[in-house]
Scaffold this motif. Structure first.
Motif, PDB file in Angstrom:
ATOM      1  N   VAL A   1       0.859  -1.178   0.000  1.00 59.07           N
ATOM      2  CA  VAL A   1       0.000   0.000   0.000  1.00 59.07           C
ATOM      3  C   VAL A   1       0.900   1.234   0.000  1.00 59.07           C
ATOM      4  CG1 VAL A   1      -1.793   1.284   1.207  1.00 59.07           C
ATOM      5  CG2 VAL A   1      -1.817  -1.218   1.239  1.00 59.07           C
ATOM      6  N   VAL A   2       0.911   1.962  -1.102  1.00 61.57           N
ATOM      7  CA  VAL A   2       1.803   3.112  -1.262  1.00 61.57           C
ATOM      8  C   VAL A   2       1.079   4.424  -0.980  1.00 61.57           C
ATOM      9  CG1 VAL A   2       3.258   4.378  -2.912  1.00 61.57           C
ATOM     10  CG2 VAL A   2       3.240   1.880  -2.923  1.00 61.57           C
ATOM     11  N   SER A   3      -0.214   4.482  -1.314  1.00 66.51           N
ATOM     12  CA  SER A   3      -0.948   5.733  -1.131  1.00 66.51           C
ATOM     13  C   SER A   3      -2.395   5.463  -0.765  1.00 66.51           C
ATOM     14  CB  SER A   3      -0.887   6.584  -2.405  1.00 66.51           C
ATOM     15  OG  SER A   3      -1.559   5.937  -3.471  1.00 66.51           O
ATOM     16  N   ILE A   4      -2.960   6.390  -0.012  1.00 72.58           N
ATOM     17  CA  ILE A   4      -4.390   6.410   0.298  1.00 72.58           C
ATOM     18  C   ILE A   4      -4.899   7.778  -0.131  1.00 72.58           C
ATOM     19  CG2 ILE A   4      -6.144   6.363   2.104  1.00 72.58           C
ATOM     20  CD1 ILE A   4      -4.948   3.656   1.558  1.00 72.58           C
ATOM     21  N   GLY A   5      -5.888   7.784  -1.003  1.00 71.00           N
ATOM     22  CA  GLY A   5      -6.352   9.023  -1.596  1.00 71.00           C
ATOM     23  C   GLY A   5      -7.234   9.854  -0.686  1.00 71.00           C
ATOM     24  N   SER A   6      -7.622  10.991  -1.189  1.00 70.85           N
ATOM     25  CA  SER A   6      -8.435  11.949  -0.439  1.00 70.85           C
ATOM     26  C   SER A   6      -9.808  11.387  -0.098  1.00 70.85           C
ATOM     27  CB  SER A   6      -8.603  13.239  -1.257  1.00 70.85           C
ATOM     28  OG  SER A   6      -7.359  13.832  -1.530  1.00 70.85           O
ATOM     29  N   TYR A   7     -10.249  11.642   1.127  1.00 70.80           N
ATOM     30  CA  TYR A   7     -11.593  11.336   1.619  1.00 70.80           C
ATOM     31  C   TYR A   7     -11.899   9.841   1.715  1.00 70.80           C
ATOM     32  CZ  TYR A   7     -12.605  16.298   0.929  1.00 70.80           C
ATOM     33  OH  TYR A   7     -12.584  17.671   0.999  1.00 70.80           O
ATOM     34  N   ILE A   8     -10.940   8.969   1.544  1.00 71.50           N
ATOM     35  CA  ILE A   8     -11.237   7.529   1.521  1.00 71.50           C
ATOM     36  C   ILE A   8     -11.912   7.070   2.812  1.00 71.50           C
ATOM     37  CG2 ILE A   8     -10.209   5.235   1.501  1.00 71.50           C
ATOM     38  CD1 ILE A   8     -10.427   6.388  -1.236  1.00 71.50           C
ATOM     39  N   PHE A   9     -11.439   7.538   3.963  1.00 72.47           N
ATOM     40  CA  PHE A   9     -12.038   7.112   5.237  1.00 72.47           C
ATOM     41  C   PHE A   9     -12.620   8.293   6.016  1.00 72.47           C
ATOM     42  CE2 PHE A   9      -8.680   3.960   4.320  1.00 72.47           C
ATOM     43  CZ  PHE A   9      -9.478   2.821   4.244  1.00 72.47           C
TER      44      PHE A   9
END
Length: 457
Positions: A229-237
């Protein structure tokens, strides 16, 4: 036509030709399994067409919509297997199939109409074998009010469309996302209120311009991020992890989008990996229970971002790791007046623009000497209310111990001359003990929280 079924009955409507295939018969004369396929005469891709099927079933006791074909006059359909080559299932196609327990959607299907499996309350497990989309402009889930408890994703699924399981998985307690997944749309799992555990195996990003979490209306308590897991985008959680108390972002992650975990009001423990390079504004906005921040990486804010990742939070202590040489811009903004203690190691040689919000009451505890602190490159916007260095406070403490003004609690001085948290001192006031406060030399006296304190003797 298929050899899997003993016979085929053909019906013709005004515009469509429908192939009704019936499998084994039950005692009441109704089939246990039903396939319905609309074959267009002009060579178009086959789909399940609501109008043609409804007309075809009029003579079979069904006068409203395909959905009633699932249980008309006591007939029960528990299994539905749709054939390869099918591309579209129209809205409401199998709505009301409350006895449907087994559903096979082929990999050829690309579009699922709104409410096409609405109220399939007996459907507990569903295998997702392809990237299913909703019709253009639709915001209605195909599975609203279904009984889904388990979703199994094939390792070729790269997209979960917006609203796909919206209000359709309220009984699901855990979710294991595929390693091939790349994009998750807003409202994809809205109101999945029983979902408490999530395993993420790939970087997740929202579709362009999406500002709503896929999990909005839920309250996930535990998220496990796997390697890769390299990135988590905007507003995901965002707004969907209000009860989560602990979060470990994995080593290897480099980017966290804006508002990614905004509203995580119960979060009290956070691990930021050493590999983090960029963290979007408001990534942890409103996380008021997070009082201590361990700064393991010197990440930057995205270009154009004007707010801190920790806007309106509750952080009062920042521990900077001794492997860092720089604290970059706009790191921490708390409400004006909030006192923040920042523990900075001697490894830091540069402090960037507006690292801490102007007006905040922040005190720097520097592990090195005053001379070393003066050598640190600091942006002019970095103006702490106090800076306490190892050769500033320790001689004073030693003198105060000698005359009995203070006594040391558990803990010890570090090898670099600094005091550990456990080595805080307490001042004796009569027969009472008072917790230590930051003390620094000011000429002939000591300064304690902005007040002059006369040295005894």
């Amino acid at each position: 036509r298929s050899t899997l079924f003993p016979y085929t009955t053909l019906f013709r409507s005004v515009k469509d030709r429908v192939d009704l295939r019936q499998a084994q018969h039950k005692g009441d004369g109704g089939p246990d399994m039903l396939l319905v396929v609309d074959h267009a005469d002009d060579g178009r891709e086959p789909d399940i067409a609501r109008r043609g099927v409804c007309q075809a079933f009029v003579g079979h006791g069904i006068s409203s919509r395909v959905s009633t074909a699932c249980s008309p006059h006591g007939l029960s359909r528990t299994k539905l297997s749709l054939p390869e080559g099918l591309v579209t299932i129209k809205p409401h196609a199998f709505e009301g199939c409350s006895s449907l327990a087994e559903l096979e959607i082929p990999t050829s299907v690309t579009t699922l109409g709104g409410d096409c499996f609405k109220d399939a309350t007996s459907l507990k497990e569903l295998h997702i074998r392809a990237n299913y989309a909703l019709p253009s402009g639709s915001t209605v889930s195909p599975f609203e009010n279904s009984g889904i408890e388990k979703l199994v994703f094939e390792e070729n699924v790269t997209l979960i469309a917006s609203h796909l399981f919206d209000k359709g998985c309220s009984n699901m307690t855990g979710l294991y996302l595929p390693s091939t997944l790349q994009t998750v749309g807003g409202w994809a799992f809205r109101d999945c209120t029983s979902l408490k555990s999530l395993v993420v195996r790939s970087s997740l990003n929202p579709p362009s311009a999406t500002v709503v979490s896929p999990f909005v209306g839920g309250d996930i308590e535990h998220i496990e991020f796997m390697s890769g897991v390299v990135s988590i985008g905007s507003y995901i959680f965002s707004g969907a992890v209000n009860s989560m108390t602990s979060l470990v972002l994995p080593e290897g992650m480099t980017t966290l989008g804006s508002n990614a975990f905004a509203g995580c009001s119960s979060l009290s423990s956070l691990y930021i990996p050493t590999t983090m390079e960029e963290m979007g504004m408001d990534a942890f906005e409103g996380c008021t229970s997070l009082t201590t921040l361990n700064m393991n990486s010197s990440f930057r804010k995205p270009t154009g971002a004007s707010y801190s990742p920790f806007e309106n939070g509750g952080i009062t202590v920042v521990n900077v790791a001794d492997v860092l040489s720089e604290i970059k811009t706009n790191y921490l903004n708390n409400a004006d007046g909030t006192q923040i203690r920042i523990n900075i190691p001697v490894s830091v040689t540069k402090i960037g623009y507006s690292v801490f919000k102007d007006g905040a009451d922040y005190i720097v505890y520097y592990a090195g000497t005053e001379a070393q602190w003066e050598a640190v490159t600091k942006d002019e916007t970095f103006v702490p209310s106090q800076v306490i260095c190892s050769d500033t406070v320790l001689p004073l403490m030693s003198a105060m111990r000698q005359v009995g003004m203070v006594e040391e609690s558990e803990g010890s001085e570090g090898t670099d001359g600094s005091l550990s948290d456990g080595g805080a001192c307490r001042r004796t006031v009569g027969n009472r003990m008072r917790a230590a406060v930051p003390i620094m030399l000011t000429g002939n006296g000591a300064k304690e929280s902005g007040k002059e304190v006369k040295k005894k003797g």
